[in-house]
Every structure is written in C-alpha cells, then in structure tokens.
Design a protein around this motif. Structure first.
Motif, PDB file in Angstrom:
ATOM      1  N   GLU A  11      19.140 -15.589  -4.539  1.00 58.40           N
ATOM      2  CA  GLU A  11      18.540 -15.561  -3.238  1.00 58.40           C
ATOM      3  C   GLU A  11      17.472 -14.348  -3.315  1.00 58.40           C
ATOM      4  N   LEU A  12      16.465 -14.412  -2.423  1.00 61.83           N
ATOM      5  CA  LEU A  12      15.321 -13.466  -2.479  1.00 61.83           C
ATOM      6  C   LEU A  12      15.363 -12.520  -1.207  1.00 61.83           C
ATOM      7  N   GLU A  13      15.158 -11.501  -1.413  1.00 62.87           N
ATOM      8  CA  GLU A  13      14.944 -10.511  -0.254  1.00 62.87           C
ATOM      9  C   GLU A  13      13.650  -9.866  -0.221  1.00 62.87           C
ATOM     10  N   HIS A  14      12.992  -9.865   0.525  1.00 60.88           N
ATOM     11  CA  HIS A  14      11.378  -9.673   0.700  1.00 60.88           C
ATOM     12  C   HIS A  14      11.499  -8.137   0.756  1.00 60.88           C
ATOM     13  N   LEU A  15      10.927  -7.301  -0.201  1.00 58.82           N
ATOM     14  CA  LEU A  15      10.723  -5.788  -0.226  1.00 58.82           C
ATOM     15  C   LEU A  15       9.817  -5.470   0.799  1.00 58.82           C
ATOM     16  N   PHE A  16       8.434  -5.884   0.444  1.00 53.59           N
ATOM     17  CA  PHE A  16       7.480  -5.241   1.129  1.00 53.59           C
ATOM     18  C   PHE A  16       6.160  -6.172   0.876  1.00 53.59           C
ATOM     19  N   TYR A  17       5.047  -5.919   1.618  1.00 52.53           N
ATOM     20  CA  TYR A  17       3.750  -6.362   1.668  1.00 52.53           C
ATOM     21  C   TYR A  17       2.988  -5.213   1.080  1.00 52.53           C
ATOM     22  N   ILE A  18       2.182  -5.333  -0.039  1.00 47.71           N
ATOM     23  CA  ILE A  18       1.186  -4.311  -0.443  1.00 47.71           C
ATOM     24  C   ILE A  18      -0.138  -4.614  -0.826  1.00 47.71           C
ATOM     25  N   GLY A  45      -3.924   2.808  -1.682  1.00 44.98           N
ATOM     26  CA  GLY A  45      -3.350   1.546  -1.007  1.00 44.98           C
ATOM     27  C   GLY A  45      -2.146   1.931  -0.130  1.00 44.98           C
ATOM     28  N   ARG A  46      -1.430   0.708   0.303  1.00 43.86           N
ATOM     29  CA  ARG A  46      -0.487   1.077   1.486  1.00 43.86           C
ATOM     30  C   ARG A  46       0.610  -0.254   1.354  1.00 43.86           C
ATOM     31  N   PHE A  47       1.810  -0.152   1.395  1.00 46.74           N
ATOM     32  CA  PHE A  47       2.960  -1.101   1.309  1.00 46.74           C
ATOM     33  C   PHE A  47       3.661  -0.784   2.736  1.00 46.74           C
ATOM     34  N   GLU A  48       4.255  -1.998   3.269  1.00 46.25           N
ATOM     35  CA  GLU A  48       5.136  -1.849   4.313  1.00 46.25           C
ATOM     36  C   GLU A  48       6.317  -3.089   4.280  1.00 46.25           C
ATOM     37  N   GLY A  49       7.552  -2.692   4.537  1.00 44.30           N
ATOM     38  CA  GLY A  49       8.592  -3.781   4.572  1.00 44.30           C
ATOM     39  C   GLY A  49       9.918  -2.776   4.468  1.00 44.30           C
ATOM     40  N   LYS A  50      10.834  -3.325   3.828  1.00 44.92           N
ATOM     41  CA  LYS A  50      12.056  -2.454   3.526  1.00 44.92           C
ATOM     42  C   LYS A  50      11.709  -1.286   3.100  1.00 44.92           C
ATOM     43  N   ILE A  51      10.943  -0.906   2.186  1.00 41.66           N
ATOM     44  CA  ILE A  51      10.345   0.455   2.052  1.00 41.66           C
ATOM     45  C   ILE A  51       8.870   0.256   2.294  1.00 41.66           C
ATOM     46  N   THR A  52       8.601   1.478   2.747  1.00 38.52           N
ATOM     47  CA  THR A  52       7.002   1.612   3.491  1.00 38.52           C
ATOM     48  C   THR A  52       6.566   2.901   2.896  1.00 38.52           C
ATOM     49  N   ASP A 147      -9.973  -9.103  -1.715  1.00 37.77           N
ATOM     50  CA  ASP A 147     -11.514  -9.447  -2.103  1.00 37.77           C
ATOM     51  C   ASP A 147     -11.670  -8.770  -3.761  1.00 37.77           C
ATOM     52  N   GLU A 148     -12.712  -8.376  -3.924  1.00 39.65           N
ATOM     53  CA  GLU A 148     -12.865  -8.139  -5.568  1.00 39.65           C
ATOM     54  C   GLU A 148     -12.276  -6.768  -5.817  1.00 39.65           C
ATOM     55  N   TRP A 149     -12.002  -6.073  -4.981  1.00 39.96           N
ATOM     56  CA  TRP A 149     -11.597  -4.634  -5.260  1.00 39.96           C
ATOM     57  C   TRP A 149     -10.125  -4.401  -4.508  1.00 39.96           C
ATOM     58  N   THR A 150      -9.485  -5.644  -3.993  1.00 39.47           N
ATOM     59  CA  THR A 150      -8.199  -5.262  -3.394  1.00 39.47           C
ATOM     60  C   THR A 150      -7.208  -6.581  -3.758  1.00 39.47           C
TER      61      THR A 150
END
Length: 159
Positions: A11-18, A45-52, A147-150
């Motif tokens: 099963e998969l658990e979403h950790l974060f979007y980064i 950068g930035r990440f948000e989800g189960k850990i942020t 984009d080209e740099w993200t």
C-alpha cells in the motif's frame, strides 16, 4: 509455484508534495565516457504533507545524460522540517525526456509530466527520534518539471 508464501499487499502512503528550486548556474562537466554529466546545485524549496518544511540551499543533482534520452539522476539534499528536524535526502532515479520536450521546457513552455517518465527512489536519513520511522522506509517519487529550474514531485512510502 508450489507452497507460495502469502505476502501482505503493498500500500502507498503519500508523504509530501515538494518543489525543489535549482540554481540557474549549471556545471557542465561534459562526456565522462558513459554520457554527459551536468551538475545542478539546489537553491531551496518547500515540502508539505505528512511532514512539512523547507529544502535548504544545500546539495545538488548529478545528471548523467545518455544519447538515447535516458537521464540518470543522482541527488543529495537537506530538508528541515517546520519543527526543526534535519533530514538528509538521497535520490536515484531515471528520467526519459525527449529533446523536443526538453527544448520546450527551456523555452518556458509547460510539458505535461504524463508525457514523459521521471521517477526516483528516495532514501531518507535522520537522527531526530521524531522521524526515526522514515530511516527504514522504502520510498519513491513521481516527478515533473514545473519549469526549467523547478523540480516537483509527490513522495510516497510503501507500507
């Protein structure tokens, strides 16, 4: 197969979007005998989800680009959670992006991530006891170029 062992379903658990921002100064090492090596420093950068938290201005992507559109990506960077934990992130993955797609991205055009392949294995390491569970986790990312740099991705843990 006889006596096949019954295993638990993955099963998969979403950790974060980064979102990972790259410095715009690339280091083009050139042909190293296996392909062209390009190093892209991480700007933040930035990440948000189960850990942020934030991606620190530390680390880089080492991209080995083969002539058949295969890009082997090897990265190291540092995450800092909003509650102060430091987590080292090492990735290894593959991207298959055709030259016309790459050129479109360089022109600032959006290329749908469903039209190319970009996946990575994610290895997390931390000494912070609050996040000790991530040290032993099998994780991966489904990536895209915003984009080209993200670089962006969804990080998942296999349960």
């Amino acid at each position: 197969m006889k006596n096949r062992m019954k295993l638990p379903k993955a099963e998969l658990e979403h950790l974060f979007y980064i979102e990972v921002d790259l410095h715009q100064n690339l280091y083009e090492i050139g042909d190293v005998g296996r392909g062209d090596l390009v190093i892209c420093p991480i700007a933040g950068g930035r990440f948000e989800g189960k850990i942020t938290g934030e991606v620190l201005n530390f680390g880089a992507d080492w991209n080995l680009m083969y002539p058949n559109y295969l890009n082997c990506v090897d990265t190291r960077y540092l995450l800092k959670t909003d509650d102060g934990a430091l987590i080292s992130l090492t990735t290894i993955g593959r991207a298959v992006i055709k030259p016309e797609q790459d050129e479109a991205m360089e022109r600032g055009e959006y290329v749908d991530p469903a039209d190319y392949y970009f996946r990575q294995h994610l290895l997390f390491e931390t000494g912070d006891e609050r996040y000790d569970w991530i040290n032993g986790a099998c994780c991966f990312g489904v990536l895209g170029c915003k984009d080209e740099w993200t670089i962006v991705y969804d990080a998942y843990m296999v349960k």
